[in-house]
Design an enzyme around this catalytic site. Structure first.
Site, PDB file in Angstrom:
ATOM      1  N   ASN A  66      24.918  14.672 -16.720  1.00  0.00           N
ATOM      2  CA  ASN A  66      24.641  13.323 -17.195  1.00  0.00           C
ATOM      3  C   ASN A  66      25.950  12.636 -17.584  1.00  0.00           C
ATOM      4  OD1 ASN A  66      21.734  13.609 -17.034  1.00  0.00           O
ATOM      5  ND2 ASN A  66      21.933  14.998 -18.782  1.00  0.00           N
ATOM      6  N   CYS A  75      16.993  16.917 -10.698  1.00  0.00           N
ATOM      7  CA  CYS A  75      17.042  15.458 -10.547  1.00  0.00           C
ATOM      8  C   CYS A  75      16.472  15.117  -9.184  1.00  0.00           C
ATOM      9  CB  CYS A  75      18.477  14.962 -10.678  1.00  0.00           C
ATOM     10  SG  CYS A  75      18.693  13.216 -10.291  1.00  0.00           S
ATOM     11  N   ASN A  77      16.020  12.159  -7.567  1.00  0.00           N
ATOM     12  CA  ASN A  77      16.844  11.256  -6.765  1.00  0.00           C
ATOM     13  C   ASN A  77      18.121  11.954  -6.311  1.00  0.00           C
ATOM     14  OD1 ASN A  77      15.174   8.841  -6.927  1.00  0.00           O
ATOM     15  ND2 ASN A  77      15.707   8.813  -9.089  1.00  0.00           N
ATOM     16  N   ASN A 165      12.734  19.836 -15.677  1.00  0.00           N
ATOM     17  CA  ASN A 165      13.287  19.174 -16.853  1.00  0.00           C
ATOM     18  C   ASN A 165      12.130  18.491 -17.581  1.00  0.00           C
ATOM     19  OD1 ASN A 165      12.837  17.202 -14.940  1.00  0.00           O
ATOM     20  ND2 ASN A 165      14.847  16.265 -15.072  1.00  0.00           N
ATOM     21  N   ASN A 198      13.105  13.477 -21.519  1.00  0.00           N
ATOM     22  CA  ASN A 198      13.068  12.212 -20.790  1.00  0.00           C
ATOM     23  C   ASN A 198      11.795  11.468 -21.195  1.00  0.00           C
ATOM     24  OD1 ASN A 198      15.363  12.632 -18.706  1.00  0.00           O
ATOM     25  ND2 ASN A 198      14.142  14.489 -18.507  1.00  0.00           N
ATOM     26  N   GLU A 216      16.206   8.072 -19.570  1.00  0.00           N
ATOM     27  CA  GLU A 216      16.587   9.427 -19.175  1.00  0.00           C
ATOM     28  C   GLU A 216      17.419  10.120 -20.251  1.00  0.00           C
ATOM     29  OE1 GLU A 216      17.498  10.790 -15.285  1.00  0.00           O
ATOM     30  OE2 GLU A 216      17.305   8.770 -14.447  1.00  0.00           O
ATOM     31  N   CYS A 225      13.872   7.595 -11.571  1.00  0.00           N
ATOM     32  CA  CYS A 225      13.941   9.011 -11.926  1.00  0.00           C
ATOM     33  C   CYS A 225      12.891   9.737 -11.097  1.00  0.00           C
ATOM     34  CB  CYS A 225      13.694   9.210 -13.418  1.00  0.00           C
ATOM     35  SG  CYS A 225      13.666  10.945 -13.932  1.00  0.00           S
ATOM     36  N   GLY A 226      13.341  10.555 -10.149  1.00  0.00           N
ATOM     37  CA  GLY A 226      12.412  11.225  -9.242  1.00  0.00           C
ATOM     38  C   GLY A 226      11.528  12.241  -9.927  1.00  0.00           C
TER      39      GLY A 226
END
Length: 286
Positions: A66, A75, A77, A165, A198, A216, A225-226
């Protein structure tokens, strides 16, 4: 130190990607490098840094940092962009391959037109729903579905999902009025989440459409955010707002993702990935 980079985005969620297949960086520098390279004033400017690296356990590995220097586990994306980079730069030659993250190993499949990847589908794996595995404090193995959650003196209702996550999902009537800037950072650092979290606010548009906004962990407000979109569809399904095994369009600030939580319990994500720029970053070791 001159570091070659590629800046990419998935629906506006942008990271600086560094290819470690032909270039080595001392691991002790990763934290500071992520902070420097992500700085919008003195760096490249991004939501963070992703390292694309060799691994013996999959076709390609990725590590996510991050913009505050903290390391993430997954993640969505970033996975799509890593898949695009790996295919277009010859790291992989098959259109279907595997990517290793800190959370798990996922399957990626690229859609190619004129040797350019225009869409990527990722098997994001199975959602984690047990409270202690999110992790969230409280009764260990119970799912957190529409549970009262007092924050800033008001009662919200949280559904917690981990996609490698942690995500706290809150449903709202109007996405434009979602208290993202005020409650996002407060919930992220709430002591009930030992690893922070998140934060997503979701408006149900129809049984096949969701509006989505995200704060996030470690990055703040981002365009997309995928993993959060996947968590939103799982949460909406658990709250009987959408139906399992039906494709759901999630409208993020940066664009749309197609998400499906299938009967085999795996969540699939399809969306674009784009290259913004390539160049050299002049890193100043401190």
């Amino acid at each position: 130190m001159q570091i070659p980079f590629t800046k990419m985005h998935g629906l506006g969620n942008n990271y600086v990607y560094i290819d470690l297949f032909d270039y080595a960086i001392d691991e002790k520098l990763y934290h500071d490098l992520a902070i420097q390279i992500s700085d919008v004033y003195t760096g490249i400017g991004s939501d963070g840094m992703i390292l694309i690296h060799p691994t013996t356990d999959a076709d390609v590995g990725m590590r996510i940092f991050n913009k505050d220097g903290s390391e993430g586990k997954s993640c969505g994306n970033g996975l799509r962009c890593t898949a695009k980079y790996a295919y277009e730069n010859g790291i992989v030659t098959n259109k279907k391959f595997h990517i290793q993250t800190k959370a798990n190993i996922v399957e990626a499949e690229v859609s190619v037109d004129n040797n350019k990847v225009n869409q990527v589908t990722i098997d994001m794996g199975e959602p984690i729903l047990a409270r202690n595995e999110i992790p969230m404090m409280g009764n260990n193995d119970v799912k957190v579905v529409n549970e009262p959650f007092v924050v800033a003196g008001e009662t919200q209702y949280i559904t917690a999902v981990s996609m490698g996550n942690p995500h706290g999902v809150f449903f709202v009537d109007d996405i434009e009025k979602a208290p993202l800037e005020t409650l996002g950072p407060t919930i992220e650092k709430d002591m009930r989440f030992p690893e922070s979290i998140n934060v997503e606010f979701i408006e149900v548009v129809s049984p096949t459409e969701l509006n989505f906004r995200v704060w996030e962990r470690g990055s703040g407000i981002t365009q997309a955010c995928g993993t959060g979109a996947c968590a939103a569809v799982v949460a909406a399904t658990l709250n009987e707002k959408v139906t399992k095994s039906h494709p759901i369009v999630v409208h993020l600030a940066g664009g749309d993702l197609n998400i499906e939580w299938k009967e085999d319990n795996h969540v699939w994500m399809t969306g674009p990935a784009e290259v913004i720029a390539t160049g050299l970053f002049y890193y100043k070791e401190e």
